[in-house]
Design a protein around this motif. Sequence first.
Motif, mmCIF file in Angstrom:
data_model
loop_
_atom_site.group_PDB
_atom_site.id
_atom_site.type_symbol
_atom_site.label_atom_id
_atom_site.label_comp_id
_atom_site.label_asym_id
_atom_site.label_seq_id
_atom_site.Cartn_x
_atom_site.Cartn_y
_atom_site.Cartn_z
ATOM 1 N N SER A 49 -31.941 2.063 27.675
ATOM 2 C CA SER A 49 -33.027 1.773 26.740
ATOM 3 C C SER A 49 -32.563 0.626 25.851
ATOM 4 N N PHE A 50 -33.499 -0.283 25.534
ATOM 5 C CA PHE A 50 -33.089 -1.554 24.924
ATOM 6 C C PHE A 50 -34.197 -2.071 24.029
ATOM 7 N N PHE A 51 -33.812 -2.628 22.902
ATOM 8 C CA PHE A 51 -34.766 -3.270 21.994
ATOM 9 C C PHE A 51 -34.163 -4.590 21.549
ATOM 10 N N TYR A 52 -35.007 -5.649 21.602
ATOM 11 C CA TYR A 52 -34.554 -6.962 21.151
ATOM 12 C C TYR A 52 -35.617 -7.565 20.249
ATOM 13 N N CYS A 53 -35.179 -8.160 19.156
ATOM 14 C CA CYS A 53 -36.129 -8.853 18.276
ATOM 15 C C CYS A 53 -35.519 -10.148 17.762
ATOM 16 N N ARG A 54 -36.410 -11.050 17.402
ATOM 17 C CA ARG A 54 -36.012 -12.311 16.766
ATOM 18 C C ARG A 54 -36.687 -12.343 15.408
ATOM 19 N N ILE A 55 -35.887 -12.483 14.362
ATOM 20 C CA ILE A 55 -36.405 -12.461 12.997
ATOM 21 C C ILE A 55 -36.333 -13.864 12.405
ATOM 22 N N ASP A 56 -37.461 -14.320 11.875
ATOM 23 C CA ASP A 56 -37.522 -15.616 11.186
ATOM 24 C C ASP A 56 -37.961 -15.340 9.753
ATOM 25 N N SER A 89 -39.546 -7.070 21.651
ATOM 26 C CA SER A 89 -39.949 -6.366 22.870
ATOM 27 C C SER A 89 -39.076 -5.127 22.998
ATOM 28 N N ASN A 90 -39.701 -4.022 23.369
ATOM 29 C CA ASN A 90 -39.014 -2.734 23.413
ATOM 30 C C ASN A 90 -38.990 -2.223 24.857
ATOM 31 N N ALA A 91 -37.792 -2.097 25.422
ATOM 32 C CA ALA A 91 -37.624 -1.614 26.799
ATOM 33 C C ALA A 91 -37.240 -0.137 26.775
ATOM 34 N N GLY A 92 -38.229 0.692 26.488
ATOM 35 C CA GLY A 92 -38.031 2.139 26.549
ATOM 36 C C GLY A 92 -37.123 2.722 25.492
ATOM 37 N N HIS A 93 -36.871 1.986 24.426
ATOM 38 C CA HIS A 93 -35.971 2.480 23.380
ATOM 39 C C HIS A 93 -36.768 3.235 22.318
ATOM 40 N N TYR A 94 -36.056 4.083 21.550
ATOM 41 C CA TYR A 94 -36.688 4.735 20.401
ATOM 42 C C TYR A 94 -37.338 3.663 19.528
ATOM 43 N N TRP A 95 -38.588 3.894 19.140
ATOM 44 C CA TRP A 95 -39.314 2.885 18.382
ATOM 45 C C TRP A 95 -38.653 2.633 17.031
ATOM 46 N N PRO A 96 -38.186 1.415 16.790
ATOM 47 C CA PRO A 96 -37.641 1.097 15.463
ATOM 48 C C PRO A 96 -38.691 1.323 14.377
ATOM 49 N N ILE A 97 -38.208 1.540 13.189
ATOM 50 C CA ILE A 97 -39.063 1.908 12.060
ATOM 51 C C ILE A 97 -39.087 0.753 11.056
ATOM 52 N N LEU A 98 -40.274 0.258 10.770
ATOM 53 C CA LEU A 98 -40.451 -0.768 9.744
ATOM 54 C C LEU A 98 -41.144 -0.122 8.550
ATOM 55 N N VAL A 99 -40.437 -0.040 7.450
ATOM 56 C CA VAL A 99 -40.971 0.576 6.232
ATOM 57 C C VAL A 99 -41.313 -0.531 5.237
ATOM 58 N N ARG A 100 -42.551 -0.540 4.828
ATOM 59 C CA ARG A 100 -42.998 -1.534 3.855
ATOM 60 C C ARG A 100 -42.559 -1.129 2.442
ATOM 61 N N GLU A 101 -42.647 -2.092 1.549
ATOM 62 C CA GLU A 101 -42.223 -1.842 0.164
ATOM 63 C C GLU A 101 -43.014 -0.698 -0.458
ATOM 64 N N ASP A 102 -44.294 -0.539 -0.035
ATOM 65 C CA ASP A 102 -45.116 0.525 -0.609
ATOM 66 C C ASP A 102 -44.916 1.873 0.072
ATOM 67 N N PRO A 132 -40.757 -0.591 30.464
ATOM 68 C CA PRO A 132 -39.875 0.524 30.811
ATOM 69 C C PRO A 132 -38.407 0.231 30.504
ATOM 70 N N VAL A 133 -37.586 1.264 30.632
ATOM 71 C CA VAL A 133 -36.139 1.099 30.449
ATOM 72 C C VAL A 133 -35.599 0.083 31.436
ATOM 73 N N LEU A 134 -34.443 -0.478 31.123
ATOM 74 C CA LEU A 134 -33.810 -1.478 31.983
ATOM 75 C C LEU A 134 -33.049 -0.816 33.123
ATOM 76 N N GLY A 135 -33.018 -1.513 34.259
ATOM 77 C CA GLY A 135 -32.172 -1.093 35.361
ATOM 78 C C GLY A 135 -32.826 -0.205 36.389
ATOM 79 N N VAL A 136 -34.143 0.011 36.293
ATOM 80 C CA VAL A 136 -34.829 0.913 37.225
ATOM 81 C C VAL A 136 -35.805 0.153 38.116
ATOM 82 N N PHE A 137 -36.670 -0.655 37.517
ATOM 83 C CA PHE A 137 -37.696 -1.377 38.276
ATOM 84 C C PHE A 137 -37.418 -2.875 38.180
#
Length: 380
Positions: free
Chosen positions: A251-258, A267-280, A291-296
Amino acid sequence: MHASPPGIPRVLIADDQPDLLDALRLLLKGEGIQMEAVTSPEAALDALSATPFDLLLMDLNYTGDTTSGTEGMDLLTRVQALDGSLPVVVMTGWGSVDLAVETMRRGVRDFVQKPWDNAQLVAMLRSEIEAGRQRRRRTEDERRELEEALRIQRNLLPSSIPQFDGCEIATQWRPAAGVGGDCFDVISFAPSRVGLCIADVVGKGIPAALLMSNLQASVRAFASDAARPGELCQQVNRILCGRIAEGRFISFFYCRIDTALGVLCYSNAGHYWPILVREDGSLERLDAGGPVLGVFADASYSQDHVQIASGDRLVLFTDGVTEARSSEGEEFGEDRLLAAIVANRSCSAPALEARLSQCVAEFSSDTVQDDATLIVVAVE
């Protein structure tokens, strides 16, 4: 505990019969085997704690209880807790053979009936001493290999986390078995642009660590300032599908932050969904991908983007965090993690990471059941 130097066998004998100890001392001295004698279970434990031995030869009955073997069974349990690799041979009279057989079910290597045949006894002791030494050598070799693998794996992970304009990043990586299958990376593209990934290889130990290393190399090969997260997942997946063993996946997650533009693309390859918490205190989960990596091998991966602003907190994690269990077997779970993030969302990245780790550690009595990785990004 470590065995005595090769070539000088050392045996501890625990028995409360002086005549028997004298006979064994004379026999073993003639065979070049060093012997130390004790006459009680407590004395045996004291001797084993103080000095390394190659083997324990012990009676099952002592003066406090001469028939049931209770003292011997208790001693065996305590010896195994003290040094599980020490070969143990028990001595027994003809009437307690069944008891001796029971000790072998509990890990005793062999038993000797009184009276014994000298040649057979010596041959058996030498055999068990050599087998015990070989087991300890293998254990020591495996320990050194694991230490070396862990050193290599740690060197593959970021040794320090670079900080960027407009955000702060803190991480914790905690393998369950010396080396593990969790992986993360922080890749600098520009003062305000960073690539961030987290992954979890199914399995533990060296096989998972090797696959993790392969993943890291592939990500580093394709990650660039211009690389789209969905395309990166697709490229890495094609590479891994030709190299991954059947039944394994990542399972893999990659992001680019600007931070200059206030955009996070991922893009999320079957990984636990990261959590974005806003200031409020409102929440978003980053679930777009595939899907997860390495299968299809022909899998495709979508990507998405979200706006980020000062006060936002992004938390990425592996299942070792949410699946940590209490002494009653209850999982920490995502609800507790979400609540802890929201409650501490005003903290800096290092402080939030520390508080989340503390929550998990207190819940699980600081017991590591699985590889656990935690990444916190604080947008400033």
